[in-house]
Scaffold this active site. Sequence first.
Site, mmCIF file in Angstrom:
data_model
loop_
_atom_site.group_PDB
_atom_site.id
_atom_site.type_symbol
_atom_site.label_atom_id
_atom_site.label_comp_id
_atom_site.label_asym_id
_atom_site.label_seq_id
_atom_site.Cartn_x
_atom_site.Cartn_y
_atom_site.Cartn_z
ATOM 1 N N GLY A 91 0.226 1.439 -4.981
ATOM 2 C CA GLY A 91 -0.649 0.343 -4.548
ATOM 3 C C GLY A 91 -1.936 0.872 -3.957
ATOM 4 O O GLY A 91 -3.037 0.377 -4.259
ATOM 5 N N ASN B 90 -0.452 -4.940 3.844
ATOM 6 C CA ASN B 90 0.822 -4.222 3.801
ATOM 7 C C ASN B 90 1.677 -4.781 4.934
ATOM 8 O O ASN B 90 1.152 -5.231 5.957
ATOM 9 C CB ASN B 90 0.589 -2.717 4.002
ATOM 10 N N HIS C 207 7.807 1.894 -23.386
ATOM 11 C CA HIS C 207 7.039 3.105 -23.052
ATOM 12 C C HIS C 207 7.933 4.081 -22.276
ATOM 13 O O HIS C 207 7.992 5.276 -22.565
ATOM 14 C CB HIS C 207 5.803 2.732 -22.220
ATOM 15 N N ASN C 208 8.626 3.555 -21.289
ATOM 16 C CA ASN C 208 9.467 4.439 -20.469
ATOM 17 C C ASN C 208 10.654 4.984 -21.258
ATOM 18 O O ASN C 208 11.067 6.120 -21.051
ATOM 19 C CB ASN C 208 9.947 3.700 -19.218
ATOM 20 N N GLU D 16 9.268 7.685 -23.118
ATOM 21 C CA GLU D 16 9.022 8.753 -22.119
ATOM 22 C C GLU D 16 10.312 9.552 -21.877
ATOM 23 O O GLU D 16 10.306 10.788 -21.878
ATOM 24 C CB GLU D 16 8.523 8.095 -20.834
ATOM 25 N N LYS E 259 6.118 -1.993 -21.389
ATOM 26 C CA LYS E 259 6.178 -0.873 -20.427
ATOM 27 C C LYS E 259 7.583 -0.257 -20.415
ATOM 28 O O LYS E 259 7.733 0.965 -20.302
ATOM 29 C CB LYS E 259 5.803 -1.374 -19.022
ATOM 30 N N LEU F 27 0.819 -1.218 0.000
ATOM 31 C CA LEU F 27 0.000 0.000 0.000
ATOM 32 C C LEU F 27 0.851 1.265 0.000
ATOM 33 O O LEU F 27 0.546 2.232 0.693
ATOM 34 C CB LEU F 27 -0.969 -0.027 1.187
ATOM 35 N N SER G 140 1.050 2.281 -16.258
ATOM 36 C CA SER G 140 1.611 3.625 -16.438
ATOM 37 C C SER G 140 0.597 4.707 -16.115
ATOM 38 O O SER G 140 -0.600 4.530 -16.316
ATOM 39 C CB SER G 140 2.084 3.816 -17.877
ATOM 40 N N VAL H 46 4.831 -4.019 -5.066
ATOM 41 C CA VAL H 46 6.002 -3.874 -4.194
ATOM 42 C C VAL H 46 7.181 -3.464 -5.074
ATOM 43 O O VAL H 46 7.121 -3.591 -6.302
ATOM 44 C CB VAL H 46 6.301 -5.196 -3.435
ATOM 45 N N PRO H 47 8.266 -2.952 -4.479
ATOM 46 C CA PRO H 47 9.392 -2.521 -5.320
ATOM 47 C C PRO H 47 9.907 -3.647 -6.213
ATOM 48 O O PRO H 47 9.915 -4.821 -5.811
ATOM 49 C CB PRO H 47 10.449 -2.096 -4.298
HETATM 50 C C1 6PG Z 1 4.809 5.688 -15.716
HETATM 51 C C2 6PG Z 1 6.229 6.103 -15.394
HETATM 52 C C3 6PG Z 1 6.704 5.463 -14.140
HETATM 53 C C4 6PG Z 1 8.170 5.775 -13.842
HETATM 54 C C5 6PG Z 1 8.383 7.063 -13.176
HETATM 55 C C6 6PG Z 1 9.851 7.412 -12.889
HETATM 56 O O1 6PG Z 1 4.631 5.184 -16.816
HETATM 57 O O2 6PG Z 1 3.925 5.892 -14.898
HETATM 58 O O3 6PG Z 1 7.056 5.695 -16.427
HETATM 59 O O4 6PG Z 1 6.552 4.089 -14.298
HETATM 60 O O5 6PG Z 1 8.638 4.842 -12.979
HETATM 61 O O6 6PG Z 1 7.832 8.064 -13.943
HETATM 62 O O7 6PG Z 1 10.755 6.893 -13.777
HETATM 63 P P1 6PG Z 1 12.294 7.361 -13.724
HETATM 64 O O8 6PG Z 1 12.665 7.472 -12.264
HETATM 65 O O9 6PG Z 1 13.095 6.317 -14.387
HETATM 66 O O10 6PG Z 1 12.327 8.680 -14.390
#
Ligand code: 6PG
Length: 469
Positions: A15, A33, A187-188, A191, A184, A11, A130, A76-77
Site C-alpha cells: 500500500g 491506516n 498469473h500467479n 508464476e 491475476k 499502508l 503484480s 488490506v489483507p
Molecule cells: C506478484 C506476486 C504476489 C504474490 C507473492 C507471494 O504478482 O506480485 O504474485 O502477488 O503474492 O509473490 O506469493 P506466494 O506466497 O503464494 O508465493
Amino acid sequence: MTQSQIGLIGLGTMGAMLALNIAEKGFPIAVWNRTASVTHGFKAEAGVLAEKITPCETLADLVAAIAKPRAIILMVPAGDPVDEMIADLTPLLDADDLIIDAGNALFHDTDRRAAAAAIKGPHFLGIGVSGGAEGARHGPAIMGGGLRSDWDRVAPILNAIAAKYKGEPCADYMGPAGAGHFVKAVHNGIEYADMQMIAEVYGVMRDGLGMEAQAIAETFKAWNTGPLQSYLIEISGEVAAATDTHSGKPMLDMILDRAGQKGTGRWTVIEAQQLAATIPAIEAAVMARNLSSRLEERLAGEAVFGAAPQKTANVTLAQLEQAMIAGKILCYAQGFALISAASKAFDWPMPLPEIARVWREGCIIRSSMLNDMATALTEDAERNLMLAPFFADHLKATHGALRQVIAAGALSGLPVPALASGLAWFDMMRTGRSTANMIQAQRDFFGAHGFERVDGIADKHGPWAGHGL
Ligand code: 6PG
C-alpha cells in the site's frame, strides 16, 4: 485545500509503495491506516512527495479529503479484512463512489462484492496488481475487473502508475466482476510453475551435474540473454550468486527447502479442475510446494530408501536450457487455455492478447517471450498457444531436450515434476488416438456406462458378461 484525487487504505509495504507511486505521478492522494502513527510516519518519510499526500486519522476524514465521485483503493489483507473495510466505508460514501480492491483477492469474493455493489453501491472494482513492492513503487502490471465505466474512470491514474512496455502501459480492463482477480490468479499459477521449473533445472545442475552455486549463477545469467530472458531467470542468477554474510557460504545453500505459499496458485488449480481445464505444470508446481513443506516425511523417506538425487552424465547445460524453453511455453499455453476456458464458462470475454501485453512488464512473470505470445494471440486468440507457428517451431526444436532432461532425471532420481507433466501434456495434446478407449471399456465393463464406437455402429456395449446389469 486541494482535494485528493484518490484515497488509499492500508499502508503496509504494498500500500505504501503504491501510494508513493501515485503521488509521484502527480495525483494528490489521501491515505489512512488503522494505526494513525503509521499514517503520519508515512507522510513524514515521503520526502518531496509529501506535498501530494494527505494523512487522515479517521475514515470520515479520508472520505472528506477526496474529490467526488470518490475512488478509494484498498490495500488490506485478502478475505475478511476487505469485507470489513467495505462495511465500514459504505455508510460514509455516496452510491456513485468507487471502492477498488487491489489486494490478491479470491475472484469469487470479488464477484460477490461486485454483485452487492451493483445493488446498493458504492461501485466496486477488483484489480490484480503484480510486481511485488518494487513493482508497486515504480510500475506494476495491473489487471482490472468490474464495470468498464468504473475502470475508465480511474484508468488515467492506473495507466500512469503502471509499468510501461515501450511506452505502452501494462494495465488493462480484463472483464466484468472478478475477471481482474481471476487473471491475476492465473498469473500467479504460471508464476508458481515457472519458479518450479527453474528450481527443477537448478536441482539437475546442483545434484545431477554437481555444479557450484557460482557456476549455476553464471548459467542463469547466460540464459537470461537468450529466449529465456525474464525477471525470474534474472533473479535466479542473482540469488545463486549471493553469499551468506553469516557463514560465507552460498546463500542458497543456507536456505531451508520448505517453500511458503499464500494460496493463489492453489486457487488457480482448484478453478482449473472446476472448469475441466488442463494445467498439469501448474498443478505439479503447487504439489511440489505442498510436498516441500513436509520435511519430516521427506527425511523419513530418505532414511528408508536413500537420497534420491544421484549424479548424471546424461544431460548437458544446452539441453537444460532447451528443456526450460519447452517447459515454459507449455506452462504458459496451459495458463492461457485456462483463461480461455473461464472466458467461455463465465461469459467474460477476457482479452487474451491484452493479457499477454499487460504481462510484458512490471509483473513477476515478465519475459521477452510474452511479447511473442501477445503477437501469437493477436493472430488467433482461440488457438492453443503451442499450435501458433512461432511456438510450434520452438517446441519442435526443444522437446527432444525436454525428453532427455526428464529421462536423465528419472534415471538419476532428480525430481522434475513440472517439466515432466508439461511434457506428458504436450504428448497427449498431439495424440490423435489416445488410450481413453481402455477407460471407456472399463467403465462399460463395471458400470454399463456405454461408449461410442470408432465405426459409428450404434451398439454402445462390449461383449463382456454382465454388462448392463
Ligand atoms: C506478484 C506476486 C504476489 C504474490 C507473492 C507471494 O504478482 O506480485 O504474485 O502477488 O503474492 O509473490 O506469493 P506466494 O506466497 O503464494 O508465493
